[in-house]
Design an enzyme around this catalytic site. Structure first.
Site, short mmCIF file in Angstrom:
data_model
loop_
_atom_site.label_atom_id
_atom_site.label_comp_id
_atom_site.label_asym_id
_atom_site.label_seq_id
_atom_site.Cartn_x
_atom_site.Cartn_y
_atom_site.Cartn_z
CG ASP B 17 65.47 84.57 57.66
OD1 ASP B 17 65.69 84.93 58.57
OD2 ASP B 17 65.51 83.29 57.41
CD1 TRP B 47 76.54 77.59 31.20
CD2 TRP B 47 77.95 76.28 30.35
NE1 TRP B 47 77.00 76.80 32.25
CE2 TRP B 47 77.81 76.04 31.61
CE3 TRP B 47 78.98 75.55 29.74
CZ2 TRP B 47 78.86 75.50 32.70
CZ3 TRP B 47 79.95 75.07 30.36
CH2 TRP B 47 79.72 74.60 31.84
CB THR B 59 77.20 71.71 34.60
OG1 THR B 59 77.18 72.94 35.24
CG2 THR B 59 78.09 71.71 33.53
N PRO B 60 73.38 70.89 34.72
CG PRO B 60 71.59 69.75 33.71
CD PRO B 60 73.09 70.47 33.56
CE LYS B 90 76.33 58.90 28.61
NZ LYS B 90 75.80 59.40 27.37
#
Lengths: 139, 139, 139, 139
Positions: B17, B47, B59-60, B90
């Protein structure tokens, strides 16, 4: 109560991944935009001006925690609710609650610093004391 | 000891930046790339194939915590050390230590889920049990 | 006269590079957003709906030409003026004039196609005839 | 024959859009990375050093033309073949042929300038004569 400013985001096709949901790094792009938008909304000048007047070149993140509650996809209108709930000695907490109307999508708490150029290391930066005039504008 | 796979990143001009340091959302782009690179390196198929075989579309991230120790700029070569230190019912923890040689630049711990398409809501996703064959490949 | 729809962009700190000007790939991000915004403004449904009704999953670019006249930096408000000046057999020209008030910053002409999923190749796409109902909405 | 340097890109999940192909603005991100990689490979120092020695802060694009032949998706390995086929008075042409093995994915020709900070306008930039030492390194 800390001042709160809302940054609106319209989710676009290219912000989504093959699972058709927002690719999560985009939330951090919007969070950084929302952070700047907060300072602008509070009347803080752009960093290239504060560099000249008080040596501040930006507010890098040193620590960030985010939780994602619901997914978002293109066509969604999001509202980033931004505030600074806590001021510390050399750092401050910037908070983002991201809503889609009444649904909360995510939340994020960051610790940021005000920094200036390092006096001796080229490309280096160093933390500054929180400028009182900026704090006053943002509270 | 959990398996560790290194994802190399070369920092580019456009990743930085106006303060001439990496714009921090780019770290999350690289982290997601490094996550995929880890699964690929462990032998997990893409995926769009696992969608057909076990219903997994990705895989969020549901939770992420990051700390930034040093800045990086263009020309720097970074190494993202990736591992899965913890498997839960999970969800699982994905860990990233980002080095520039012996200097640690940042670290990040994420909680991720394996998800599939929601059975009834279009565009919806739902959490799946962790597929044992994927876990075995990654441990 | 072709219909024209304006997409507003507020240039942010992280959109700029160490030379303190917009990193040019960001113009193409905004152009693609502006393209979608045009279709939405004309009443065309999102691509995941048109996929079901007419098989259209998007409008990929096959050819693009852009010229940059002036630089932009953070704090600037830009207006992307979008239109479709030309419809061909299977393709169309999408035009963008990017203004900052009365200053022209850049212009871009793209050739795009309407595409659907390929009937036999997984992940493949194929060009479709221009759907007349979409053309009617956009003219 | 102009010097040619290859920049390798591994396409990632998050580089792809809901149509499961590379979102095209990402090609311009990679093109700009490939441009810098070319200069680095030719022995040109980073821009923050050339700023001090010859006033050059970067090589902004003034004109770009691209054609897309085939789509790419995540898992693909791409090779950006970069060269400078033409040097003009104050500008030069930078060429990119993007291959996936023997398949050509896209091509792009840009016109770029060497620029420095504007002597009077803050944030302004101005075109410079092409530095002979840089040209010699890149031919």
């Amino acid at each position: 109560m800390a001042k709160e400013i809302i940054y609106p985001v319209s989710v676009e096709f290219g912000d989504c991944d093959p699972a058709r949901i927002v690719w999560f790094p985009n939330f951090f792009r919007w969070i950084d935009h929302a952070s700047r938008h907060f300072f602008v909304g509070c009347g803080v000048p752009p960093w290239h001006e504060t560099e000249k007047t008080m040596g501040v070149i930006g507010t890098p993140v040193v620590d960030t925690k985010a939780r994602f509650f619901k997914t978002a996809t293109y066509g969604d209108a999001l509202q980033f609710h931004v505030s600074i709930p806590e001021w510390r000695g050399k750092s401050f907490v910037m908070r983002y609650r991201v809503m889609r109307g009444t649904d909360q999508i995510m939340e994020c708490d960051e610790v940021r610093l005000f920094v200036g150029r390092h006096p001796t290391e080229p490309n280096g930066i160093k933390a500054l004391d929180i400028p009182q005039e900026i704090r006053t504008l943002c509270e």
